[in-house]
Design a protein around this motif. Structure first.
Motif, PDB file in Angstrom:
ATOM      1  N   TRP A  85       0.844  -1.185   0.000  1.00 45.67           N
ATOM      2  CA  TRP A  85       0.000   0.000   0.000  1.00 45.67           C
ATOM      3  C   TRP A  85       0.885   1.242   0.000  1.00 45.67           C
ATOM      4  CZ3 TRP A  85      -0.656  -4.271   2.977  1.00 45.67           C
ATOM      5  CH2 TRP A  85      -1.888  -4.954   2.905  1.00 45.67           C
ATOM      6  N   VAL A  86       0.336   2.339  -0.500  1.00 46.37           N
ATOM      7  CA  VAL A  86       1.032   3.616  -0.433  1.00 46.37           C
ATOM      8  C   VAL A  86       0.124   4.649   0.217  1.00 46.37           C
ATOM      9  CG1 VAL A  86       2.500   3.199  -2.444  1.00 46.37           C
ATOM     10  CG2 VAL A  86       0.286   4.350  -2.740  1.00 46.37           C
ATOM     11  N   TYR A 127       3.704   2.233   2.620  1.00 43.26           N
ATOM     12  CA  TYR A 127       3.517   1.704   3.979  1.00 43.26           C
ATOM     13  C   TYR A 127       4.516   0.569   4.145  1.00 43.26           C
ATOM     14  CZ  TYR A 127      -0.693   4.237   5.338  1.00 43.26           C
ATOM     15  OH  TYR A 127      -1.578   5.218   5.706  1.00 43.26           O
ATOM     16  N   ARG A 128       5.400   0.715   5.111  1.00 40.99           N
ATOM     17  CA  ARG A 128       6.457  -0.270   5.306  1.00 40.99           C
ATOM     18  C   ARG A 128       6.204  -1.116   6.550  1.00 40.99           C
ATOM     19  NH1 ARG A 128      11.192   4.110   3.908  1.00 40.99           N
ATOM     20  NH2 ARG A 128      11.323   3.675   1.663  1.00 40.99           N
ATOM     21  N   HIS A 281       4.785   8.946   8.501  1.00 41.19           N
ATOM     22  CA  HIS A 281       4.228   7.893   9.359  1.00 41.19           C
ATOM     23  C   HIS A 281       4.173   6.570   8.611  1.00 41.19           C
ATOM     24  CE1 HIS A 281       1.214   5.792  11.870  1.00 41.19           C
ATOM     25  NE2 HIS A 281       0.537   5.587  10.750  1.00 41.19           N
ATOM     26  N   ALA A 282       3.682   6.597   7.380  1.00 40.32           N
ATOM     27  CA  ALA A 282       3.580   5.364   6.594  1.00 40.32           C
ATOM     28  C   ALA A 282       4.941   4.738   6.347  1.00 40.32           C
ATOM     29  CB  ALA A 282       2.880   5.657   5.259  1.00 40.32           C
ATOM     30  N   ALA A 283       5.915   5.556   6.000  1.00 42.66           N
ATOM     31  CA  ALA A 283       7.243   5.048   5.655  1.00 42.66           C
ATOM     32  C   ALA A 283       8.046   4.589   6.861  1.00 42.66           C
ATOM     33  CB  ALA A 283       8.021   6.124   4.901  1.00 42.66           C
ATOM     34  N   SER A 284       7.618   4.971   8.056  1.00 45.41           N
ATOM     35  CA  SER A 284       8.408   4.693   9.264  1.00 45.41           C
ATOM     36  C   SER A 284       8.269   3.268   9.775  1.00 45.41           C
ATOM     37  CB  SER A 284       7.977   5.644  10.384  1.00 45.41           C
ATOM     38  OG  SER A 284       6.660   5.314  10.846  1.00 45.41           O
ATOM     39  N   GLN A 292      -1.464  -4.950   8.179  1.00 44.07           N
ATOM     40  CA  GLN A 292      -2.392  -4.056   7.513  1.00 44.07           C
ATOM     41  C   GLN A 292      -1.987  -2.600   7.752  1.00 44.07           C
ATOM     42  OE1 GLN A 292      -5.104  -4.999   5.509  1.00 44.07           O
ATOM     43  NE2 GLN A 292      -4.108  -7.005   5.726  1.00 44.07           N
ATOM     44  N   PRO A 293      -2.178  -1.730   6.745  1.00 41.92           N
ATOM     45  CA  PRO A 293      -1.813  -0.327   6.927  1.00 41.92           C
ATOM     46  C   PRO A 293      -2.845   0.401   7.785  1.00 41.92           C
ATOM     47  CG  PRO A 293      -2.831  -0.620   4.787  1.00 41.92           C
ATOM     48  CD  PRO A 293      -2.726  -2.000   5.394  1.00 41.92           C
ATOM     49  N   VAL A 294      -2.354   1.236   8.689  1.00 39.03           N
ATOM     50  CA  VAL A 294      -3.229   2.021   9.565  1.00 39.03           C
ATOM     51  C   VAL A 294      -2.785   3.474   9.480  1.00 39.03           C
ATOM     52  CG1 VAL A 294      -4.068   2.374  11.911  1.00 39.03           C
ATOM     53  CG2 VAL A 294      -3.533   0.055  11.112  1.00 39.03           C
ATOM     54  N   PRO A 295      -3.547   4.322   8.807  1.00 38.07           N
ATOM     55  CA  PRO A 295      -3.147   5.727   8.699  1.00 38.07           C
ATOM     56  C   PRO A 295      -3.266   6.444  10.027  1.00 38.07           C
ATOM     57  CG  PRO A 295      -5.334   5.410   7.769  1.00 38.07           C
ATOM     58  CD  PRO A 295      -4.821   4.041   8.109  1.00 38.07           C
TER      59      PRO A 295
END
Length: 371
Positions: A85-86, A127-128, A281-284, A292-295
Motif C-alpha cells: 500500500w502507499v 507503507y512499510r 508515518h507510513a514510511a516509518s 495491515q496499513p493504519v493511517p
C-alpha cells in the motif's frame, strides 16, 4: 530538576500524556513535551532567566486540527496491484499523472511505485512493515556564557503548512521578530484550513516577496543581512535554484543560521523525497499493524518536527552559530520507532475539550513562558 533554581525550566499544568496520543503511536504526546522542555532549557540558558513549559499548549499544538474543530482529512491507504500500500497526499490535478505512472508499471510494488512517483515530485510514500532505522536528533551543549534577549533575535520564515509555521510561531511567541515570506504565486497551503492557519500566523509580519523579481530579491537580501535565523521547508533543490545556496546565504550574512525542515534526513535513500506527516508515518513502519496499513488520524510528525526545530534553534543561539541545521520529520519521530507494531491511540473528545478549556482562546498559545 532542582526546584529552587531560578533558571532551571519547570512544567506548568503537568498532565497525563497518554490520553493525548489520539490516533498516534504511544508516547507521542510525551515526546512533544520533551521537545518543549529542550526549548525551555535553552531559552533559560540563553536569556539568563527561567522559562517553563505549558503542557496544555504543547498538546493543543500536537492536536491542532482537533483543537480548532476541524475534521481530520484522512487519506486512506491505496492498495498497489504489485503488492503493498502507499500513502498519497495528491492534489486533484495530480491524480491523472499518478494513475498514468501506476498503469505504466503494473507489476510495481508499493516501494517501487512510490519511488516512481517521487521522481515526478509527487508526495507518495510506501507503507512499510519494517521499522525504520532513522536516528534521533542530536542534543546540543548549551553555553551559559552567551546571553541574548528574545526580542534581539530576527527570523526570516520561508515555511508553509504545519511543521515550519509552528516552529516560527513558537519563536514569535518567545519574543523573536518573525518575517514570513509568502509570495502571491505560492500561497501557504494551510490557508485552506483558516482556523489552523490563524493559530500559526500569530505574531508574524508577512511580506509578498517573489524571489524571481529583482526588487523583491533586493529586499530579501537586505533582510537576510540583518537576520539571525532563516527557516525554510522547501524541497532541497528550491533555494539553490533561486540562487540562494548555503554559500550564498553565508556571504550575505556570515552570522546567519539556516534551518532546513525536511521530510527525511540527509544521507538516506529518501532524502530528496517530498512528503507530509502522514506520509512519513507510513514510511516509518509505525503505520503497519498486523500486516495491515493504519493511517494516522493527524499528521503528528509535523508538530513534533516544529517543536524540535524550535528547540534546536534556541540551542544553536546559545553557542557558536552553525551555518546550517537540518531538522526532519523522520528524525523527530525516531524515538517512537521503538513502539512500532503497537496500536495507535483512540479518540478522546473529552481530552480535546479539556485542552480548549485550558487555552481559553482560539489558539493554543505559547509552549514556553517566562517564569
Amino acid at each position: 530538576m532542582i526546584a529552587d533554581d531560578p533558571v532551571r525550566p519547570r512544567t506548568v499544568h503537568a498532565v497525563d500524556h497518554r490520553r493525548f496520543d489520539i490516533g498516534m503511536p504511544p508516547g507521542t504526546a510525551s515526546l512533544a513535551v520533551a521537545y518543549a522542555r529542550r526549548a525551555a532549557e535553552a531559552a533559560s540558558v540563553l536569556t539568563g532567566t527561567a522559562w517553563e513549559v505549558v503542557e496544555p499548549a504543547v498538546l493543543a499544538h500536537l492536536l491542532l486540527p482537533l483543537f480548532v474543530g476541524d475534521a481530520p482529512d484522512i487519506r486512506p491507504p491505496r492498495e498497489v496491484p504489485g503488492g503493498g500500500w502507499v500513502h498519497a497526499d495528491l492534489l486533484p490535478e495530480d491524480e491523472d499523472l499518478f494513475a498514468t505512472l501506476a498503469a505504466d508499471e503494473p507489476e510495481a510494488d508499493a516501494e517501487r511505485l512510490a519511488a516512481i512517483a517521487q521522481e515526478c515530485r509527487l508526495p507518495v510514500t510506501p507503507y512499510r512493515a519494517a521499522r525504520a532505522t532513522w536516528a534521533s536528533a542530536p542534543t546540543a551543549a548549551l553555553d551559559p556564557g552567551r546571553r541574548i534577549g528574545a526580542r534581539d533575535v530576527s527570523v526570516i520564515d520561508m515555511t508553509a503548512m504545519w511543521a515550519g509555521p509552528l516552529c516560527t510561531a513558537l519563536l514569535a511567541d518567545w519574543g523573536a521578530e518573525v518575517v514570513t515570506v509568502e509570495p502571491a504565486v505560492r500561497p501557504d497551503g494551510l490557508r485552506g484550513a483558516p482556523a489552523q492557519f490563524a493559530a500559526l500566523d500569530r505574531g508574524k509580519r508577512r511580506v509578498p516577496w517573489d524571489l524571481r523579481e529583482r526588487e523583491d530579491r533586493e529586499a530579501f537580501e537586505a533582510a537576510v543581512g540583518r537576520a539571525d535565523v532563516l527557516v525554510e521547508s522547501f524541497s532541497p533543490r528550491v533555494l539553490p535554484n533561486l540562487g540562494y545556496d548555503g554559500a550564498t546565504l553565508a556571504r550575505l550574512n556570515p552570522r546567519l543560521t539556516v534551518v532546513h525542515i525536511r521530510a527525511f534526513p540527509a544521507g538516506t535513500a529518501e532524502a530528496s523525497w517530498v512528503a507530509f506527516g502522514r506520509g512519513v508515518h507510513a514510511a516509518s513502519g509505525l503505520g503497519m499493524l498486523g500486516g495491515q496499513p493504519v493511517p494516522a488520524l493527524l499528521a503528528y510528525p509535523d508538530p513534533l518536527a516544529g517543536l524540535l526545530a524550535f528547540a534546536r534553534i534556541l540551542e544553536a543561539l546559545t553557542g557558536p552559530r552553525p551555518g546550517e541545521i537540518e531538522v526532519s520529520l523522520a528524525e523527530a519521530i525516531a524515538p517512537l520507532l521503538a513502539v512500532a507494531g503497537q496500536p495507535l491511540g483512540g479518540r478522546d473528545d473529552a481530552a480535546v475539550a479539556w485542552l480548549r478549556d485550558r487555552a481559553g482562546g482560539a489558539a493554543p498559545g505559547p509552549v514556553v513562558v517566562q517564569r
